[in-house]
Design a protein around this motif. Structure first.
Motif, PDB file in Angstrom:
ATOM      1  N   PRO A  63      49.148   0.701   9.762  1.00  0.00           N
ATOM      2  CA  PRO A  63      48.704   1.127  11.182  1.00  0.00           C
ATOM      3  C   PRO A  63      49.657   1.282  12.305  1.00  0.00           C
ATOM      4  O   PRO A  63      50.655   0.689  12.295  1.00  0.00           O
ATOM      5  N   TYR A  64      48.970   2.047  13.214  1.00  0.00           N
ATOM      6  CA  TYR A  64      49.897   1.962  14.587  1.00  0.00           C
ATOM      7  C   TYR A  64      49.139   2.038  15.780  1.00  0.00           C
ATOM      8  O   TYR A  64      48.025   2.677  15.796  1.00  0.00           O
ATOM      9  N   ILE A  65      49.337   1.614  16.806  1.00  0.00           N
ATOM     10  CA  ILE A  65      48.915   1.747  18.092  1.00  0.00           C
ATOM     11  C   ILE A  65      49.913   2.255  19.129  1.00  0.00           C
ATOM     12  O   ILE A  65      50.784   1.487  19.413  1.00  0.00           O
ATOM     13  N   GLN A  70      46.043   5.958  18.471  1.00  0.00           N
ATOM     14  CA  GLN A  70      45.763   4.922  17.247  1.00  0.00           C
ATOM     15  C   GLN A  70      45.667   5.745  16.084  1.00  0.00           C
ATOM     16  O   GLN A  70      45.087   6.526  15.992  1.00  0.00           O
ATOM     17  N   GLY A  71      46.139   5.054  14.851  1.00  0.00           N
ATOM     18  CA  GLY A  71      46.009   5.733  13.643  1.00  0.00           C
ATOM     19  C   GLY A  71      46.857   5.034  12.376  1.00  0.00           C
ATOM     20  O   GLY A  71      47.123   3.918  12.484  1.00  0.00           O
ATOM     21  N   LEU A  72      46.921   5.920  11.286  1.00  0.00           N
ATOM     22  CA  LEU A  72      47.397   5.202  10.125  1.00  0.00           C
ATOM     23  C   LEU A  72      48.371   6.305   9.603  1.00  0.00           C
ATOM     24  O   LEU A  72      48.167   7.605   9.702  1.00  0.00           O
ATOM     25  N   SER A  73      49.233   5.900   9.046  1.00  0.00           N
ATOM     26  CA  SER A  73      50.165   6.858   7.932  1.00  0.00           C
ATOM     27  C   SER A  73      50.308   6.080   6.742  1.00  0.00           C
ATOM     28  O   SER A  73      50.345   4.993   6.622  1.00  0.00           O
ATOM     29  N   LEU A  87      43.278   0.583   0.713  1.00  0.00           N
ATOM     30  CA  LEU A  87      44.166   0.091   2.136  1.00  0.00           C
ATOM     31  C   LEU A  87      43.625   0.573   3.343  1.00  0.00           C
ATOM     32  O   LEU A  87      43.433  -0.202   4.444  1.00  0.00           O
ATOM     33  N   ILE A  88      43.416   1.872   3.272  1.00  0.00           N
ATOM     34  CA  ILE A  88      42.750   2.383   4.551  1.00  0.00           C
ATOM     35  C   ILE A  88      41.518   1.661   4.862  1.00  0.00           C
ATOM     36  O   ILE A  88      41.272   1.333   5.981  1.00  0.00           O
ATOM     37  N   VAL A 187      37.061   9.991  -0.732  1.00  0.00           N
ATOM     38  CA  VAL A 187      36.799  10.339   0.869  1.00  0.00           C
ATOM     39  C   VAL A 187      35.452   9.903   0.737  1.00  0.00           C
ATOM     40  O   VAL A 187      35.233   9.218   2.038  1.00  0.00           O
ATOM     41  N   GLU A 188      34.484  10.063  -0.023  1.00  0.00           N
ATOM     42  CA  GLU A 188      33.119   9.862   0.211  1.00  0.00           C
ATOM     43  C   GLU A 188      32.928   8.282   0.205  1.00  0.00           C
ATOM     44  O   GLU A 188      32.363   7.630   0.776  1.00  0.00           O
ATOM     45  N   LYS A 189      33.600   7.642  -0.840  1.00  0.00           N
ATOM     46  CA  LYS A 189      33.554   6.196  -1.049  1.00  0.00           C
ATOM     47  C   LYS A 189      34.079   5.321  -0.008  1.00  0.00           C
ATOM     48  O   LYS A 189      33.685   4.357   0.624  1.00  0.00           O
ATOM     49  N   TYR A 190      35.222   5.686   0.389  1.00  0.00           N
ATOM     50  CA  TYR A 190      36.013   4.838   1.399  1.00  0.00           C
ATOM     51  C   TYR A 190      36.046   5.169   2.620  1.00  0.00           C
ATOM     52  O   TYR A 190      36.461   4.548   3.715  1.00  0.00           O
TER      53      TYR A 190
END
Length: 384
Positions: A63-65, A70-73, A87-88, A187-190
């Protein structure tokens, strides 16, 4: 979906806001929040537990801010795709607060920063950032060891939880070796199940701006007879696809001429580089910069030679053979980039983040073909 690499799926996600939405007193807690969370583990997993759970898996999520978003890579092998989605999910819903990991983070970074500023190269970089942002307290640069004492663990945790509380603000990107049928259930589940409040946030302009007029500063540090030169032109501009491209091409053309002039003619440097770039937020700005290392005795001579070259660009234009080299290199880079997952995910994210017209992506090769020496000369007059 791509077929460039069998063992790679890349992920990016972003939402607007970043640490800009928090007051100055929260700055250190906000800008270090994701570093603290990353070292603390997630859900019921300590960092050690997480390491054990990940044994044999090829997957990473961070994660990052940053200032404005903010977001994730992340990246994963196709066999570990579900682990990446897990993890997401937990980075959004169940960050871990760990006092021991927090203390370790503070101690480690204090030590790192005190050592870093004794290095002349890092010290110089830090000074350049401070000059370029007029010493703005939120302008970036390297934190001082005592800045880490301003971080409050509870507040850092609250800030992190706030920035990742509304998944509807985020745009997600996946590029790599998967099929849509494969990825849709994940995508639908998490992701579809992540909490959402339809907040629709945005970033705040903190007023960080470069200085007006000419600033000439000498920074002295260290004992070795070495110099580093940075020459930076910057200002506001009116963005469009062609201008963005021409500013970048201008940097590449100047690099070619400086290598020919400073390295091969004057023999004063091993390498010299110029770079043209643009940014849209918080206000549209261009930057054209030149940097090179050299012996202290050569600084004035090489700086003068650089300005002479810039004047030639403005008065006589860019030589046709230099522009041909720029175009050839850009075509090669473009062809290579089109085969890389990192390029596609970066482009997709940028087009969404800046709200750019996708046609400009498809017209890139046309832009390269049509740009003229006059375009670059006009840009040199305007932006240098």
């Amino acid at each position: 979906p791509t077929d460039f690499k069998n063992d790679e799926v890349q992920m990016r996600a972003f939402a607007l806001g970043g640490n800009s939405v928090f007051p100055d007193e929260d700055y250190q807690s906000a800008s270090n929040a994701t570093g603290i969370i990353s070292e603390s583990g997630v859900a019921d997993f300590s960092p050690t537990d997480l390491q054990k759970y990940m044994a044999g898996k090829t997957v990473r999520v961070s994660p990052y801010i940053s200032t404005l978003r903010q977001g994730l890579s992340g990246v994963a092998a196709p066999k570990d795709l579900e682990t990446m989605f897990e993890l997401i999910y937990v980075y959004f819903t169940n960050p871990r607060k760990n006092q021991e990991a927090f203390q370790s983070f503070i101690t480690k970074n204090k030590q790192l920063m005190s050592n870093l500023m004794s290095n002349p190269s890092y010290y110089f970089q830090d000074q350049v950032i401070k000059i370029r942002t007029q010493n703005h307290p939120r302008g970036g640069g390297f934190p001082k060891p005592e800045d880490f004492d301003k971080i409050n663990l509870d507040r850092a945790y609250e800030i992190y939880a706030d920035r990742f509380s509304d998944a509807s603000e985020f745009t997600f990107f996946f590029v790599g070796n998967f099929t849509e049928d494969q990825i849709k259930p994940l995508v639908e589940k998490y992701i579809a199940s992540l909490p959402s409040s339809s907040r629709n946030g945005t970033w705040k302009d903190l007023g960080v701006r470069p200085p007006k007029g000419v600033v000439d500063k000498t920074v002295e540090k260290g004992t070795d007879p070495k110099s580093q030169v940075n020459i930076i032109f910057t200002g506001e501009y009116k963005p469009d696809a062609k201008t963005d491209y021409v500013i970048q091409a201008l940097g590449e053309a100047l690099t070619i001429r400086l290598i020919e002039e400073l390295r091969e003619e004057i023999s004063g440097v091993y390498g010299a580089g110029a770079r043209g770039s643009t940014s849209k937020f918080p206000v549209p700005q261009y930057t054209l910069s030149v940097s090179f290392p050299c012996g202290p005795e050569n600084v004035d001579k090489l700086v003068q030679a650089t300005f002479d070259e810039i004047e030639t660009f403005k008065k006589e234009g860019i030589p046709e053979e230099v522009l041909s080299k720029v175009k050839e290199q850009q075509r090669l880079n473009w062809e290579e980039s089109l085969k890389e997952n990192g390029f596609w995910i970066g482009q997709l994210q940028n087009y969404y983040y800046y709200g750019k017209d996708l046609n400009t992506f498809y017209n890139y090769e046309k832009l390269v073909e049509e740009v003229s020496t006059k375009d670059l000369q006009d840009a040199a007059k305007k932006y240098f």
